[in-house]
Design a protein around this motif. Structure first.
Motif, PDB file in Angstrom:
ATOM      1  N   PHE A  12       0.830  -1.191   0.000  1.00 23.63           N
ATOM      2  CA  PHE A  12       0.000   0.000   0.000  1.00 23.63           C
ATOM      3  C   PHE A  12       0.866   1.244   0.000  1.00 23.63           C
ATOM      4  O   PHE A  12       1.962   1.249   0.567  1.00 23.63           O
ATOM      5  CB  PHE A  12      -0.887   0.057   1.266  1.00 23.63           C
ATOM      6  N   ASP A  13       0.337   2.281  -0.589  1.00 25.86           N
ATOM      7  CA  ASP A  13       0.937   3.601  -0.455  1.00 25.86           C
ATOM      8  C   ASP A  13       0.930   3.939   1.040  1.00 25.86           C
ATOM      9  O   ASP A  13      -0.037   3.605   1.745  1.00 25.86           O
ATOM     10  CB  ASP A  13       0.078   4.605  -1.247  1.00 25.86           C
ATOM     11  N   PRO A  14       1.975   4.567   1.577  1.00 26.84           N
ATOM     12  CA  PRO A  14       2.023   4.857   3.020  1.00 26.84           C
ATOM     13  C   PRO A  14       0.799   5.626   3.539  1.00 26.84           C
ATOM     14  O   PRO A  14       0.330   5.364   4.638  1.00 26.84           O
ATOM     15  CB  PRO A  14       3.301   5.686   3.175  1.00 26.84           C
ATOM     16  N   ALA A  15       0.269   6.540   2.737  1.00 25.18           N
ATOM     17  CA  ALA A  15      -0.908   7.295   3.184  1.00 25.18           C
ATOM     18  C   ALA A  15      -2.133   6.392   3.304  1.00 25.18           C
ATOM     19  O   ALA A  15      -2.915   6.503   4.256  1.00 25.18           O
ATOM     20  CB  ALA A  15      -1.190   8.447   2.215  1.00 25.18           C
ATOM     21  N   ILE A  16      -2.288   5.479   2.350  1.00 28.15           N
ATOM     22  CA  ILE A  16      -3.427   4.552   2.401  1.00 28.15           C
ATOM     23  C   ILE A  16      -3.250   3.591   3.581  1.00 28.15           C
ATOM     24  O   ILE A  16      -4.209   3.290   4.291  1.00 28.15           O
ATOM     25  CB  ILE A  16      -3.563   3.783   1.070  1.00 28.15           C
ATOM     26  N   LEU A  17      -2.035   3.122   3.790  1.00 29.88           N
ATOM     27  CA  LEU A  17      -1.774   2.215   4.908  1.00 29.88           C
ATOM     28  C   LEU A  17      -2.095   2.903   6.237  1.00 29.88           C
ATOM     29  O   LEU A  17      -2.684   2.285   7.132  1.00 29.88           O
ATOM     30  CB  LEU A  17      -0.320   1.741   4.888  1.00 29.88           C
ATOM     31  N   LYS A  18      -1.749   4.155   6.341  1.00 30.38           N
ATOM     32  CA  LYS A  18      -2.047   4.904   7.569  1.00 30.38           C
ATOM     33  C   LYS A  18      -3.557   4.989   7.799  1.00 30.38           C
ATOM     34  O   LYS A  18      -4.041   4.801   8.910  1.00 30.38           O
ATOM     35  CB  LYS A  18      -1.424   6.298   7.486  1.00 30.38           C
ATOM     36  N   GLN A  19      -4.312   5.249   6.727  1.00 34.85           N
ATOM     37  CA  GLN A  19      -5.773   5.295   6.840  1.00 34.85           C
ATOM     38  C   GLN A  19      -6.337   3.923   7.222  1.00 34.85           C
ATOM     39  O   GLN A  19      -7.245   3.823   8.046  1.00 34.85           O
ATOM     40  CB  GLN A  19      -6.400   5.744   5.516  1.00 34.85           C
ATOM     41  N   LEU A  20      -5.797   2.878   6.606  1.00 35.64           N
ATOM     42  CA  LEU A  20      -6.237   1.511   6.905  1.00 35.64           C
ATOM     43  C   LEU A  20      -5.999   1.182   8.380  1.00 35.64           C
ATOM     44  O   LEU A  20      -6.888   0.659   9.055  1.00 35.64           O
ATOM     45  CB  LEU A  20      -5.502   0.517   6.010  1.00 35.64           C
ATOM     46  N   GLU A  21      -4.807   1.506   8.878  1.00 36.73           N
ATOM     47  CA  GLU A  21      -4.488   1.232  10.282  1.00 36.73           C
ATOM     48  C   GLU A  21      -5.401   2.021  11.216  1.00 36.73           C
ATOM     49  O   GLU A  21      -5.873   1.490  12.221  1.00 36.73           O
ATOM     50  CB  GLU A  21      -3.021   1.557  10.547  1.00 36.73           C
ATOM     51  N   ALA A  22      -5.665   3.273  10.875  1.00 37.17           N
ATOM     52  CA  ALA A  22      -6.537   4.096  11.719  1.00 37.17           C
ATOM     53  C   ALA A  22      -7.959   3.545  11.743  1.00 37.17           C
ATOM     54  O   ALA A  22      -8.588   3.449  12.800  1.00 37.17           O
ATOM     55  CB  ALA A  22      -6.533   5.545  11.228  1.00 37.17           C
ATOM     56  N   ARG A  23      -8.470   3.155  10.563  1.00 41.94           N
ATOM     57  CA  ARG A  23      -9.836   2.620  10.495  1.00 41.94           C
ATOM     58  C   ARG A  23      -9.929   1.297  11.241  1.00 41.94           C
ATOM     59  O   ARG A  23     -10.881   1.048  11.967  1.00 41.94           O
ATOM     60  CB  ARG A  23     -10.229   2.423   9.029  1.00 41.94           C
ATOM     61  N   ALA A  24      -8.927   0.446  11.094  1.00 42.26           N
ATOM     62  CA  ALA A  24      -8.930  -0.845  11.790  1.00 42.26           C
ATOM     63  C   ALA A  24      -8.911  -0.629  13.303  1.00 42.26           C
ATOM     64  O   ALA A  24      -9.624  -1.301  14.043  1.00 42.26           O
ATOM     65  CB  ALA A  24      -7.736  -1.683  11.351  1.00 42.26           C
ATOM     66  N   ALA A  25      -8.116   0.319  13.773  1.00 42.76           N
ATOM     67  CA  ALA A  25      -8.053   0.601  15.209  1.00 42.76           C
ATOM     68  C   ALA A  25      -9.387   1.147  15.712  1.00 42.76           C
ATOM     69  O   ALA A  25      -9.861   0.753  16.778  1.00 42.76           O
ATOM     70  CB  ALA A  25      -6.931   1.598  15.504  1.00 42.76           C
ATOM     71  N   ARG A  26      -9.996   2.067  14.943  1.00 36.07           N
ATOM     72  CA  ARG A  26     -11.286   2.640  15.363  1.00 36.07           C
ATOM     73  C   ARG A  26     -12.375   1.580  15.461  1.00 36.07           C
ATOM     74  O   ARG A  26     -13.225   1.634  16.331  1.00 36.07           O
ATOM     75  CB  ARG A  26     -11.745   3.714  14.380  1.00 36.07           C
ATOM     76  N   ARG A  27     -12.351   0.628  14.554  1.00 36.92           N
ATOM     77  CA  ARG A  27     -13.390  -0.403  14.533  1.00 36.92           C
ATOM     78  C   ARG A  27     -12.993  -1.647  15.308  1.00 36.92           C
ATOM     79  O   ARG A  27     -13.725  -2.623  15.317  1.00 36.92           O
ATOM     80  CB  ARG A  27     -13.714  -0.775  13.096  1.00 36.92           C
ATOM     81  N   ASP A  28     -11.807  -1.618  15.916  1.00 42.77           N
ATOM     82  CA  ASP A  28     -11.302  -2.744  16.689  1.00 42.77           C
ATOM     83  C   ASP A  28     -11.267  -4.015  15.837  1.00 42.77           C
ATOM     84  O   ASP A  28     -11.732  -5.075  16.242  1.00 42.77           O
ATOM     85  CB  ASP A  28     -12.142  -2.947  17.959  1.00 42.77           C
ATOM     86  N   LEU A  29     -10.720  -3.856  14.637  1.00 40.90           N
ATOM     87  CA  LEU A  29     -10.589  -4.977  13.706  1.00 40.90           C
ATOM     88  C   LEU A  29      -9.123  -5.138  13.332  1.00 40.90           C
ATOM     89  O   LEU A  29      -8.343  -4.195  13.403  1.00 40.90           O
ATOM     90  CB  LEU A  29     -11.360  -4.701  12.408  1.00 40.90           C
ATOM     91  N   SER A  30      -8.771  -6.315  12.883  1.00 39.78           N
ATOM     92  CA  SER A  30      -7.425  -6.490  12.334  1.00 39.78           C
ATOM     93  C   SER A  30      -7.414  -5.864  10.942  1.00 39.78           C
ATOM     94  O   SER A  30      -8.454  -5.729  10.288  1.00 39.78           O
ATOM     95  CB  SER A  30      -7.070  -7.972  12.252  1.00 39.78           C
ATOM     96  N   LYS A  31      -6.221  -5.499  10.487  1.00 42.22           N
ATOM     97  CA  LYS A  31      -6.107  -4.940   9.132  1.00 42.22           C
ATOM     98  C   LYS A  31      -6.548  -5.970   8.100  1.00 42.22           C
ATOM     99  O   LYS A  31      -7.219  -5.625   7.127  1.00 42.22           O
ATOM    100  CB  LYS A  31      -4.681  -4.463   8.871  1.00 42.22           C
ATOM    101  N   SER A  32      -6.196  -7.227   8.332  1.00 38.77           N
ATOM    102  CA  SER A  32      -6.585  -8.289   7.391  1.00 38.77           C
ATOM    103  C   SER A  32      -8.105  -8.394   7.288  1.00 38.77           C
ATOM    104  O   SER A  32      -8.652  -8.520   6.184  1.00 38.77           O
ATOM    105  CB  SER A  32      -6.010  -9.636   7.834  1.00 38.77           C
ATOM    106  N   ALA A  33      -8.779  -8.354   8.420  1.00 44.01           N
ATOM    107  CA  ALA A  33     -10.246  -8.470   8.409  1.00 44.01           C
ATOM    108  C   ALA A  33     -10.873  -7.290   7.676  1.00 44.01           C
ATOM    109  O   ALA A  33     -11.832  -7.450   6.908  1.00 44.01           O
ATOM    110  CB  ALA A  33     -10.779  -8.559   9.830  1.00 44.01           C
ATOM    111  N   LEU A  34     -10.321  -6.107   7.893  1.00 41.68           N
ATOM    112  CA  LEU A  34     -10.861  -4.920   7.239  1.00 41.68           C
ATOM    113  C   LEU A  34     -10.642  -4.988   5.726  1.00 41.68           C
ATOM    114  O   LEU A  34     -11.556  -4.733   4.939  1.00 41.68           O
ATOM    115  CB  LEU A  34     -10.207  -3.665   7.822  1.00 41.68           C
ATOM    116  N   VAL A  35      -9.439  -5.359   5.312  1.00 41.48           N
ATOM    117  CA  VAL A  35      -9.149  -5.470   3.872  1.00 41.48           C
ATOM    118  C   VAL A  35      -9.996  -6.564   3.241  1.00 41.48           C
ATOM    119  O   VAL A  35     -10.567  -6.386   2.161  1.00 41.48           O
ATOM    120  CB  VAL A  35      -7.642  -5.725   3.628  1.00 41.48           C
ATOM    121  N   GLU A  36     -10.116  -7.700   3.926  1.00 50.66           N
ATOM    122  CA  GLU A  36     -10.917  -8.796   3.387  1.00 50.66           C
ATOM    123  C   GLU A  36     -12.370  -8.358   3.195  1.00 50.66           C
ATOM    124  O   GLU A  36     -12.983  -8.635   2.158  1.00 50.66           O
ATOM    125  CB  GLU A  36     -10.845 -10.005   4.324  1.00 50.66           C
TER     126      GLU A  36
END
Length: 148
Positions: A12-36
């Motif tokens: 991932f582009d670093p900016a997208i990865l940062k958004q992914l990590e933030a969203r996963a943390a907010r929703r209490d999900l793993s990054k894999s679960a969110l991407v899946e």
């Protein structure tokens, strides 16, 4: 037969990865679960499958919450056990002549304890959360301490 997940390495582009990590943390999900879930939503137009993905996310979150509750309950049980053991081994028995006054004082102290407990529960803050914040603050201070 249960399906097994397969590993896929993606970049991932670093900016997208940062958004992914933030969203996963907010929703209490793993990054894999969110991407899946996002990929599944993208690949399917079927409302039933989207609902299934949303339900799966909720169940995953509930499972993590239950695991947290199990940990809290385990800590509580261990704490109570240690206190009872300490109290039983360190408190000598009272003579018969002192038991009535000790019982009266115990009831008074217990009422004070219940009042304090009611106040504490009314604030919504809990000891384990407070303790976790204290530990995190101490660890953060230790990491930022230049003397270590």
């Amino acid at each position: 037969m249960q399906k097994r997940s397969r590993r896929l390495n993606i970049y991932f582009d670093p900016a997208i990865l940062k958004q992914l990590e933030a969203r996963a943390a907010r929703r209490d999900l793993s990054k894999s679960a969110l991407v899946e879930t996002a990929v599944l939503s993208f690949l399917t137009d079927d409302a039933v499958e989207r609902q299934e993905a949303a339900t799966s996310r909720r169940l995953d979150r509930m499972s993590r919450q239950i695991a947290g509750l199990e940990e809290d309950l385990s800590i509580l049980a261990e704490t109570l056990t240690l206190f009872i053991r300490f109290w039983l081994t360190s408190t000598p028995p009272l003579p018969e002549s002192a038991r009535a006054s000790a019982r009266a004082m115990g009831l008074e102290r217990f009422e004070g304890f219940l009042t304090a407990l009611e106040r504490r529960l009314a604030t919504g803050d809990r000891f384990l959360r407070e303790r976790s914040r204290d530990i995190a603050a101490r660890q953060g201070a230790a990491e930022n301490d230049p003397t270590e």
